[in-house]
Write a protein that holds these residues in place. Sequence first.
Motif, PDB file in Angstrom:
ATOM      1  N   ILE A   1       4.768 -11.550   0.760  1.00 22.19           N
ATOM      2  CA  ILE A   1       3.391 -10.724   0.345  1.00 22.19           C
ATOM      3  C   ILE A   1       3.562  -9.505   1.299  1.00 22.19           C
ATOM      4  O   ILE A   1       3.333  -8.343   0.497  1.00 22.19           O
ATOM      5  CB  ILE A   1       2.260 -11.558   0.616  1.00 22.19           C
ATOM      6  N   VAL A   2       3.702  -9.646   2.353  1.00 17.72           N
ATOM      7  CA  VAL A   2       3.879  -8.424   3.125  1.00 17.72           C
ATOM      8  C   VAL A   2       5.059  -7.269   2.873  1.00 17.72           C
ATOM      9  O   VAL A   2       4.776  -6.263   2.628  1.00 17.72           O
ATOM     10  CB  VAL A   2       4.043  -8.578   4.765  1.00 17.72           C
ATOM     11  N   LEU A   3       6.086  -7.984   2.572  1.00 19.37           N
ATOM     12  CA  LEU A   3       7.269  -6.903   1.897  1.00 19.37           C
ATOM     13  C   LEU A   3       7.046  -6.395   0.559  1.00 19.37           C
ATOM     14  O   LEU A   3       7.275  -5.348   0.253  1.00 19.37           O
ATOM     15  CB  LEU A   3       8.557  -7.938   1.893  1.00 19.37           C
ATOM     16  N   ALA A   4       6.218  -7.121  -0.126  1.00 15.79           N
ATOM     17  CA  ALA A   4       5.895  -6.631  -1.536  1.00 15.79           C
ATOM     18  C   ALA A   4       4.924  -5.425  -1.312  1.00 15.79           C
ATOM     19  O   ALA A   4       5.137  -4.375  -2.048  1.00 15.79           O
ATOM     20  CB  ALA A   4       5.197  -7.780  -2.349  1.00 15.79           C
ATOM     21  N   VAL A   5       3.917  -5.471  -0.357  1.00 19.00           N
ATOM     22  CA  VAL A   5       3.016  -4.570  -0.096  1.00 19.00           C
ATOM     23  C   VAL A   5       3.857  -3.409   0.392  1.00 19.00           C
ATOM     24  O   VAL A   5       3.550  -2.190  -0.154  1.00 19.00           O
ATOM     25  CB  VAL A   5       1.902  -4.961   0.753  1.00 19.00           C
ATOM     26  N   CYS A   6       4.806  -3.632   1.083  1.00 16.48           N
ATOM     27  CA  CYS A   6       5.826  -2.589   1.705  1.00 16.48           C
ATOM     28  C   CYS A   6       6.334  -1.813   0.598  1.00 16.48           C
ATOM     29  O   CYS A   6       6.551  -0.564   0.667  1.00 16.48           O
ATOM     30  CB  CYS A   6       6.551  -2.934   2.941  1.00 16.48           C
ATOM     31  N   LEU A   7       7.083  -2.544  -0.318  1.00 18.79           N
ATOM     32  CA  LEU A   7       7.611  -1.979  -1.297  1.00 18.79           C
ATOM     33  C   LEU A   7       6.831  -1.291  -2.452  1.00 18.79           C
ATOM     34  O   LEU A   7       7.067  -0.181  -2.984  1.00 18.79           O
ATOM     35  CB  LEU A   7       8.198  -3.172  -2.031  1.00 18.79           C
ATOM     36  N   LEU A   8       5.616  -1.742  -2.461  1.00 22.65           N
ATOM     37  CA  LEU A   8       4.598  -0.910  -3.560  1.00 22.65           C
ATOM     38  C   LEU A   8       4.513   0.451  -2.720  1.00 22.65           C
ATOM     39  O   LEU A   8       4.286   1.408  -3.374  1.00 22.65           O
ATOM     40  CB  LEU A   8       3.140  -1.975  -3.658  1.00 22.65           C
ATOM     41  N   GLY A   9       4.201   0.190  -1.453  1.00 21.01           N
ATOM     42  CA  GLY A   9       3.597   1.389  -0.560  1.00 21.01           C
ATOM     43  C   GLY A   9       5.052   2.555  -0.780  1.00 21.01           C
ATOM     44  O   GLY A   9       4.840   3.574  -0.878  1.00 21.01           O
ATOM     45  N   GLU A  10       6.269   2.011  -0.545  1.00 15.81           N
ATOM     46  CA  GLU A  10       7.271   3.049  -0.819  1.00 15.81           C
ATOM     47  C   GLU A  10       7.333   3.304  -2.132  1.00 15.81           C
ATOM     48  O   GLU A  10       7.895   4.716  -2.353  1.00 15.81           O
ATOM     49  CB  GLU A  10       8.691   1.966  -0.541  1.00 15.81           C
TER      50      GLU A  10
ATOM     51  N   LEU B   1      -2.468  -2.423   2.178  1.00 16.86           N
ATOM     52  CA  LEU B   1      -2.782  -3.660   2.766  1.00 16.86           C
ATOM     53  C   LEU B   1      -4.162  -3.969   3.090  1.00 16.86           C
ATOM     54  O   LEU B   1      -4.748  -4.963   2.537  1.00 16.86           O
ATOM     55  CB  LEU B   1      -1.738  -4.346   3.808  1.00 16.86           C
ATOM     56  N   PHE B   2      -4.886  -3.091   3.759  1.00 15.65           N
ATOM     57  CA  PHE B   2      -6.197  -2.849   4.135  1.00 15.65           C
ATOM     58  C   PHE B   2      -7.059  -3.132   2.783  1.00 15.65           C
ATOM     59  O   PHE B   2      -7.869  -3.736   2.754  1.00 15.65           O
ATOM     60  CB  PHE B   2      -6.713  -1.633   4.949  1.00 15.65           C
ATOM     61  N   ILE B   3      -6.668  -2.286   1.842  1.00 19.85           N
ATOM     62  CA  ILE B   3      -7.442  -2.193   0.785  1.00 19.85           C
ATOM     63  C   ILE B   3      -7.350  -3.415  -0.104  1.00 19.85           C
ATOM     64  O   ILE B   3      -8.536  -3.915  -0.513  1.00 19.85           O
ATOM     65  CB  ILE B   3      -7.024  -0.874  -0.244  1.00 19.85           C
ATOM     66  N   LEU B   4      -6.261  -4.074  -0.215  1.00 18.41           N
ATOM     67  CA  LEU B   4      -6.178  -5.249  -0.983  1.00 18.41           C
ATOM     68  C   LEU B   4      -6.773  -6.317  -0.169  1.00 18.41           C
ATOM     69  O   LEU B   4      -7.435  -7.169  -0.856  1.00 18.41           O
ATOM     70  CB  LEU B   4      -4.752  -5.701  -1.019  1.00 18.41           C
ATOM     71  N   LEU B   5      -6.880  -6.329   1.221  1.00 18.01           N
ATOM     72  CA  LEU B   5      -7.781  -7.283   1.873  1.00 18.01           C
ATOM     73  C   LEU B   5      -9.206  -7.008   1.814  1.00 18.01           C
ATOM     74  O   LEU B   5      -9.968  -7.941   1.656  1.00 18.01           O
ATOM     75  CB  LEU B   5      -7.213  -7.349   3.557  1.00 18.01           C
TER      76      LEU B   5
ATOM     77  N   VAL C   1     -10.880  -5.936  -0.783  1.00 17.72           N
ATOM     78  CA  VAL C   1     -11.167  -6.124  -2.158  1.00 17.72           C
ATOM     79  C   VAL C   1     -10.928  -7.747  -2.686  1.00 17.72           C
ATOM     80  O   VAL C   1     -11.060  -8.012  -3.547  1.00 17.72           O
ATOM     81  CB  VAL C   1     -10.831  -5.127  -3.251  1.00 17.72           C
ATOM     82  N   LYS C   2     -10.346  -8.266  -1.403  1.00 20.21           N
ATOM     83  CA  LYS C   2     -10.098  -9.648  -1.679  1.00 20.21           C
ATOM     84  C   LYS C   2      -9.119 -10.137  -2.678  1.00 20.21           C
ATOM     85  O   LYS C   2      -9.037 -11.106  -3.110  1.00 20.21           O
ATOM     86  CB  LYS C   2     -11.199 -10.451  -1.807  1.00 20.21           C
ATOM     87  N   ILE C   3      -8.205  -9.122  -2.974  1.00 24.41           N
ATOM     88  CA  ILE C   3      -7.169  -9.469  -3.755  1.00 24.41           C
ATOM     89  C   ILE C   3      -6.010 -10.486  -2.883  1.00 24.41           C
ATOM     90  O   ILE C   3      -5.504 -11.354  -3.529  1.00 24.41           O
ATOM     91  CB  ILE C   3      -6.293  -8.256  -4.405  1.00 24.41           C
ATOM     92  N   ILE C   4      -5.757 -10.080  -1.698  1.00 26.89           N
ATOM     93  CA  ILE C   4      -5.245 -10.767  -0.837  1.00 26.89           C
ATOM     94  C   ILE C   4      -6.106 -11.365   0.204  1.00 26.89           C
ATOM     95  O   ILE C   4      -6.899 -10.560   0.608  1.00 26.89           O
ATOM     96  CB  ILE C   4      -3.898 -10.074  -0.060  1.00 26.89           C
ATOM     97  N   LYS C   5      -6.261 -12.808   0.589  1.00 26.24           N
ATOM     98  CA  LYS C   5      -7.199 -13.063   1.615  1.00 26.24           C
ATOM     99  C   LYS C   5      -6.199 -13.340   2.763  1.00 26.24           C
ATOM    100  O   LYS C   5      -5.304 -13.283   3.097  1.00 26.24           O
ATOM    101  CB  LYS C   5      -7.296 -14.593   1.271  1.00 26.24           C
ATOM    102  N   ILE C   6      -7.045 -13.163   3.870  1.00 22.27           N
ATOM    103  CA  ILE C   6      -6.227 -13.327   5.311  1.00 22.27           C
ATOM    104  C   ILE C   6      -5.637 -14.435   5.426  1.00 22.27           C
ATOM    105  O   ILE C   6      -4.533 -14.482   5.791  1.00 22.27           O
ATOM    106  CB  ILE C   6      -7.535 -13.291   6.357  1.00 22.27           C
ATOM    107  N   ARG C   7      -5.863 -15.674   4.700  1.00 24.41           N
ATOM    108  CA  ARG C   7      -5.014 -16.791   5.087  1.00 24.41           C
ATOM    109  C   ARG C   7      -3.741 -16.691   4.432  1.00 24.41           C
ATOM    110  O   ARG C   7      -2.693 -17.325   4.728  1.00 24.41           O
ATOM    111  CB  ARG C   7      -5.730 -17.996   4.343  1.00 24.41           C
TER     112      ARG C   7
END
Length: 123
Positions: free
Chosen positions: A9-18, A38-42, A44-50
């Motif tokens: 998930i984190v790498l996908a967000v980094c790739l999307l940022g790139e 990542l902050f915006i996705l958290l 709007v609850k697309i990505i949950k903290i868990r």
Amino acid sequence: MKGIFQIGIVLAVCLLGEFINIILPLPIPTSVLSMILLFILLLVKIIKIRHIEQFGDFLLKNMAFFFIPAGVAVIKEFDLLKNNLIPFLVICCVSTVVTFLVTAYTVKGVMALQKRMGGTRHE
């Protein structure tokens, strides 16, 4: 398996940022753009903290490791810095104090906001 999913998930967000950084001519580093994303996705609850909590905890526990390359670079370029050592140290000290103050007041503000809203919620 859960850890690999969280890293993904984190790498996908980094790739999307790139990808966004390539498409849009923004003067923002990709790492900063990815953190904002990542902050915006958290938010709007697309990505949950868990979904990223375990990997985030790992990164926080090993944060000192990420400062090694910067320290090595400063040592490597010390010849360039020694002529401007006093201004460099003053800038480092002032920026450290400002960072501490901004962080402290931000935490204080967030805690006051959470108290006013009736405590914290975790999902």
